[in-house]
Design a protein around this motif. Structure first.
Motif, PDB file in Angstrom:
ATOM      1  N   LEU A  11      24.367   3.837  22.054  1.00  0.00           N
ATOM      2  CA  LEU A  11      24.898   5.180  22.269  1.00  0.00           C
ATOM      3  C   LEU A  11      26.043   5.110  23.273  1.00  0.00           C
ATOM      4  CD1 LEU A  11      24.729   8.316  22.071  1.00  0.00           C
ATOM      5  CD2 LEU A  11      23.022   8.200  23.911  1.00  0.00           C
ATOM      6  N   VAL A  12      27.159   5.744  22.926  1.00  0.00           N
ATOM      7  CA  VAL A  12      28.318   5.721  23.808  1.00  0.00           C
ATOM      8  C   VAL A  12      29.028   7.070  23.722  1.00  0.00           C
ATOM      9  CG1 VAL A  12      29.857   4.782  22.038  1.00  0.00           C
ATOM     10  CG2 VAL A  12      30.331   4.329  24.464  1.00  0.00           C
ATOM     11  N   GLU A  13      29.741   7.421  24.769  1.00  0.00           N
ATOM     12  CA  GLU A  13      30.497   8.669  24.761  1.00  0.00           C
ATOM     13  C   GLU A  13      31.830   8.500  24.040  1.00  0.00           C
ATOM     14  OE1 GLU A  13      28.879  10.678  28.913  1.00  0.00           O
ATOM     15  OE2 GLU A  13      30.916   9.897  28.800  1.00  0.00           O
ATOM     16  N   THR A  14      32.398   9.603  23.611  1.00  0.00           N
ATOM     17  CA  THR A  14      33.721   9.576  22.985  1.00  0.00           C
ATOM     18  C   THR A  14      34.718   8.865  23.896  1.00  0.00           C
ATOM     19  OG1 THR A  14      33.329  11.615  21.763  1.00  0.00           O
ATOM     20  CG2 THR A  14      35.613  10.987  22.127  1.00  0.00           C
ATOM     21  N   PRO A  86      33.317  10.547  17.534  1.00  0.00           N
ATOM     22  CA  PRO A  86      32.046  10.967  16.925  1.00  0.00           C
ATOM     23  C   PRO A  86      31.952  10.606  15.449  1.00  0.00           C
ATOM     24  CG  PRO A  86      32.845  12.679  18.387  1.00  0.00           C
ATOM     25  CD  PRO A  86      33.932  11.640  18.313  1.00  0.00           C
ATOM     26  N   GLU A  87      33.073  10.613  14.749  1.00  0.00           N
ATOM     27  CA  GLU A  87      33.050  10.269  13.321  1.00  0.00           C
ATOM     28  C   GLU A  87      32.802   8.788  13.059  1.00  0.00           C
ATOM     29  OE1 GLU A  87      35.406  12.005  14.974  1.00  0.00           O
ATOM     30  OE2 GLU A  87      37.420  11.569  14.177  1.00  0.00           O
ATOM     31  N   GLN A 111      22.509   0.729  14.679  1.00  0.00           N
ATOM     32  CA  GLN A 111      22.956   2.111  14.841  1.00  0.00           C
ATOM     33  C   GLN A 111      24.021   2.213  15.931  1.00  0.00           C
ATOM     34  OE1 GLN A 111      21.905   5.103  13.172  1.00  0.00           O
ATOM     35  NE2 GLN A 111      23.679   5.944  14.266  1.00  0.00           N
ATOM     36  N   VAL A 112      25.108   2.888  15.600  1.00  0.00           N
ATOM     37  CA  VAL A 112      26.146   3.238  16.578  1.00  0.00           C
ATOM     38  C   VAL A 112      26.241   4.753  16.612  1.00  0.00           C
ATOM     39  CG1 VAL A 112      28.609   3.185  17.097  1.00  0.00           C
ATOM     40  CG2 VAL A 112      27.445   1.110  16.295  1.00  0.00           C
ATOM     41  N   THR A 113      26.055   5.318  17.797  1.00  0.00           N
ATOM     42  CA  THR A 113      26.119   6.768  17.961  1.00  0.00           C
ATOM     43  C   THR A 113      27.154   7.100  19.029  1.00  0.00           C
ATOM     44  OG1 THR A 113      23.788   7.015  17.370  1.00  0.00           O
ATOM     45  CG2 THR A 113      24.852   8.866  18.474  1.00  0.00           C
ATOM     46  N   VAL A 114      28.111   7.935  18.668  1.00  0.00           N
ATOM     47  CA  VAL A 114      29.160   8.345  19.603  1.00  0.00           C
ATOM     48  C   VAL A 114      28.977   9.831  19.883  1.00  0.00           C
ATOM     49  CG1 VAL A 114      31.626   8.409  20.073  1.00  0.00           C
ATOM     50  CG2 VAL A 114      30.686   6.626  18.586  1.00  0.00           C
TER      51      VAL A 114
END
Length: 116
Positions: A11-14, A86-87, A111-114
């Motif tokens: 998980l990472v921020e934009t 995010p996309e 999994q990669v979540t932005v």
């Protein structure tokens, strides 16, 4: 039996960065290319980038932000992802294509979540 093992998702921020890694375990195979695909919820799996022995190729959506590297002969491939959006959120799959048969080997996905 060939097994591709991925690591590095999260998980990472934009605007943040992540680095994905993939390597073959148990045995190696003669590959023509190694690459990364991704699949977002409700969407088809799409090509992100791949490398051959003499070239690298990117989807338009990641050009200038992602960098692929690795060693096709050793069945290793990496994906440095910068300026994440995010996309870009998706499950990322490592792929290796066999040289003669064109058989595709796949990793289990990471999994990669932005977050926005």
């Amino acid at each position: 039996q060939v097994q591709l093992v991925e690591s590095g998702g999260g998980l990472v921020e934009t605007g943040g960065s992540l680095r994905l890694s993939c390597a073959a375990s148990r045995s190696v195979f003669s590959a023509s290319s190694m690459g990364w695909y991704r699949q977002a919820p409700g969407k088809q799996r799409e090509l992100v980038a791949f490398i051959t022995r003499d070239s690298t190729n990117y989807a338009d959506s990641v050009k200038g932000r992602f960098t692929i590297s690795g060693d096709v002969a050793k069945n290793t491939v990496y994906l440095q992802m910068n300026s994440l959006k995010p996309e870009d959120t998706a499950v990322y799959y490592c792929n290796g294509r066999a040289r003669i048969t064109n058989y595709d080997y796949w990793g289990q996905g990471t999994q990669v979540t932005v977050s926005s």
